[in-house]
Design an enzyme around this catalytic site. Structure first.
Site, PDB file in Angstrom:
ATOM      1  N   LEU A  10       0.826  -1.217   0.000  1.00 20.43           N
ATOM      2  CA  LEU A  10       0.000   0.000   0.000  1.00 20.43           C
ATOM      3  C   LEU A  10       0.855   1.261   0.000  1.00 20.43           C
ATOM      4  O   LEU A  10       0.330   2.368   0.019  1.00 20.43           O
ATOM      5  CB  LEU A  10      -0.931   0.011   1.218  1.00 20.43           C
ATOM      6  N   TYR A 140      18.351   5.620   8.599  1.00 14.71           N
ATOM      7  CA  TYR A 140      17.772   5.022   7.380  1.00 14.71           C
ATOM      8  C   TYR A 140      18.897   4.510   6.477  1.00 14.71           C
ATOM      9  O   TYR A 140      18.869   3.368   6.000  1.00 14.71           O
ATOM     10  CB  TYR A 140      16.947   6.099   6.676  1.00 14.71           C
ATOM     11  N   ILE A 170      11.602   9.231  -5.543  1.00 15.64           N
ATOM     12  CA  ILE A 170      10.625   8.783  -6.540  1.00 15.64           C
ATOM     13  C   ILE A 170       9.439   9.753  -6.537  1.00 15.64           C
ATOM     14  O   ILE A 170       8.839   9.999  -5.489  1.00 15.64           O
ATOM     15  CB  ILE A 170      10.114   7.355  -6.229  1.00 15.64           C
TER      16      ILE A 170
END
Ligand code: SER
Length: 315
Positions: A10, A140, A170
């Site tokens: 999702l 991260y 993106i």
């Protein structure tokens, strides 16, 4: 015939990649997994709610659908990870370890996305080589480097066909990204259409690699279909489609919305993360080893983003 499982289905990438995989390999051959309930078109095909840090839950889905390839997209992005580093480590590494363990036991191939976040301030910022210094300063990025190494380890040690890409930011128009440093490059298009203005949390001149979602989907499919005998790298390939800063995107938007206004209110956390990332990666290894070539540059992406968003938002 591929039988695919997508974790994080999702999310920003998962919501579009899952549909592309279903179009390519058949609706019933792609099971979408997420920690949340199915929404939208993802509910048109197989969907399993599952926590992908839970090895048994992943194994159950793989067994039930006879999965042979896992696209593992579930991850906490850079800014959210800084807000809770311990949780970011647990989720990003715990889920990858669970996926690799299931893949090892059941002979699945694995796609694992890495990121520009896997680089740090000591990395050459321009023409960032495929093989170079990787000393990220964000949690991260640390999980991304560890993930690249873990995937290579599972390949060398156990023969797991693990492959990955170092994705840039993106840009997409279906599902919003959440908690990333490059999210401004998505929000700027929505706000341009909705309000004619945008306040950027990254400073002018903050140049980062970016890519339009259709190219990200194409890259994820192509690297998994690549002839393994041609791959001397696996985890993970630099891929990029453009290197832009907020002013570049604003100038591109102004070709369509001449009065668009861009101003700035800098978020020190995300600015610090962005400053530690490369300006422009060299993706020649991906081009050479499996024929990577993006279809969208900045102008084509802007035209498409504005067309889609104007249609959807009715402006
Ligand atoms: N888009 C991601 C982020 O900003 C980078 O991989 O966290």
């Amino acid at each position: 015939m591929k039988r695919i499982m997508v974790t994080g289905a999702l999310g920003q990438i998962g919501s579009e990649l899952t549909l592309a995989l279903r179009a390519r390999y058949g609706l019933d051959n792609v099971v979408a997994c997420d920690i949340r309930d199915a929404v939208g078109h993802l509910a048109d095909g197989p969907f399993q709610r599952a926590d992908c840090t839970d090895t048994a839950a992943i194994a159950a889905v793989v067994d039930r659908y006879e999965v042979d390839t896992i696209y593992h997209l579930a991850s906490i992005l850079s800014a959210s990870a800084e807000a809770n580093p311990q949780r970011a480590w647990d989720v990003n590494m715990g889920a990858l370890m669970a996926v690799l363990e299931v893949a090892r036991a059941r002979d699945c191939a694995v796609f694992n996305p890495s990121s520009i976040g896997a680089f740090g301030p000591g990395t050459p910022a321009l023409h960032t080589p495929q093989d170079t210094i990787q000393r990220p300063t964000s949690i991260y990025g640390i999980t991304k480097v560890a993930g690249e190494l873990l995937c290579d380890y599972y390949h060398q040690r156990y023969g797991v066909d693990a492959r990955g890409l170092r994705f840039p930011g993106i840009i997409s128009n279906v599902t919003l990204p959440g908690g990333g440093t490059t999210d401004y490059a998505v929000a700027i298009y929505y706000k341009a259409v909705e309000e004619g203005r945008y306040t950027s949390f990254l400073r002018a001149g903050t140049r980062l690699d970016m890519m339009y979602m259709p190219d990200a989907v194409k890259a994820a499919i192509e690297v998994m279909e690549a002839d393994p005998s041609r791959l001397s790298h696996r985890n993970a390939f630099n891929v990029t489609a453009m290197s832009v800063d907020p002013e570049d995107i604003a100038a591109s938007i102004r070709r369509h919305i001449p009065d668009f206004v861009l101003d700035y209110q800098i978020d020190p956390v995300r600015q610090g993360i962005a400053d530690s990332w490369p300006d422009h990666m060299d993706d020649s290894a991906a081009r050479y080893e499996w024929g990577w070539s993006p279809a969208f540059g900045l102008e084509a992406m802007t035209e498409d983003m504005l067309r889609v968003l104007r249609g959807r938002l009715g402006r």
